[in-house]
Write a protein that holds these residues in place. Structure first.
Motif, short mmCIF file in Angstrom:
data_model
loop_
_atom_site.label_atom_id
_atom_site.label_comp_id
_atom_site.label_asym_id
_atom_site.label_seq_id
_atom_site.Cartn_x
_atom_site.Cartn_y
_atom_site.Cartn_z
N VAL A 9 0.84 -1.21 0.00
CA VAL A 9 0.00 0.00 0.00
C VAL A 9 0.87 1.25 0.00
N THR A 13 0.34 2.97 -3.72
CA THR A 13 -0.85 3.83 -3.65
C THR A 13 -0.79 5.01 -4.61
N SER A 17 -3.68 5.32 -7.24
CA SER A 17 -4.57 6.46 -7.07
C SER A 17 -4.75 7.22 -8.39
N LEU A 34 -10.28 3.34 -4.77
CA LEU A 34 -9.03 2.72 -4.35
C LEU A 34 -9.17 2.09 -2.98
N GLN A 35 -9.86 2.76 -2.07
CA GLN A 35 -10.05 2.20 -0.73
C GLN A 35 -10.84 0.89 -0.79
N LEU A 38 -8.54 -1.80 -2.25
CA LEU A 38 -7.53 -2.24 -1.27
C LEU A 38 -8.15 -3.09 -0.16
#
Length: 167
Positions: A9, A13, A17, A34-35, A38
């Motif tokens: 991460v 990221t 992102s 993205l959250q 993940l």
């Protein structure tokens, strides 16, 4: 290769992102996308960490974006209040970015995903097919259709690109 999910991460990221933003066209939706991706990746980390976890996250983001798009046909748009401060003039780059975002929004979700993965993420057609879970021929067809559509809706974006000669 990252050994822990946390390392993955932290290191990936920023790139993920940017891809999420290009898929959604909105910073807040990109963060949510993205959250969510993940979170799903974390649940399966033991199984995927030995392979290509970044491809897994990209595939989850793509599928999640299509799912959201199907549920919500009307895009939410929040307009920022203009500021009174004078800043550096980024008009040209901002206009280009806005034109590109608007043009990408007019593509189908699958066409947009192909364009983002092929030309922004610089993946091969075979790799895009693997990420999207489709054939290379499907990737080529969506890429061709998307580029043709972009040339029609935003010809100013392709002014500096060489045209192919007819065969």
């Amino acid at each position: 290769m990252p050994e822990t999910f946390h390392d993955f991460v932290v290191h990936r990221t920023p790139a993920l992102s940017r891809t999420a933003y290009l898929l959604t066209g909105d910073h807040q939706l990109a963060e949510d996308l993205l959250q969510a991706a993940l979170a799903r990746t974390y649940r399966h980390w033991r199984r995927i960490r030995g392979g290509d976890p970044e491809a897994y996250v990209r595939r989850v983001m793509y599928h999640q974006q299509v799912s959201w798009w199907r549920r919500r046909r009307v895009a939410e748009r929040l307009e920022a209040e203009p500021t009174d401060r004078v800043a550096a003039d980024h008009t040209d780059s901002t206009a280009l970015r806005m034109a590109l975002t608007a043009a990408l929004q007019q593509l189908t979700p699958r066409q947009r995903a192909v364009i983002v993965l092929r030309f922004y993420e610089d993946l091969t057609e075979a790799r895009v097919a693997e990420v999207l879970g489709c054939s290379v021929g499907t990737v080529k067809r969506h890429g061709h259709d998307a580029l043709r559509r972009l040339r029609l809706i935003a010809p100013d974006l392709v002014d500096g690109t060489p045209e192919r000669s007819p065969r």
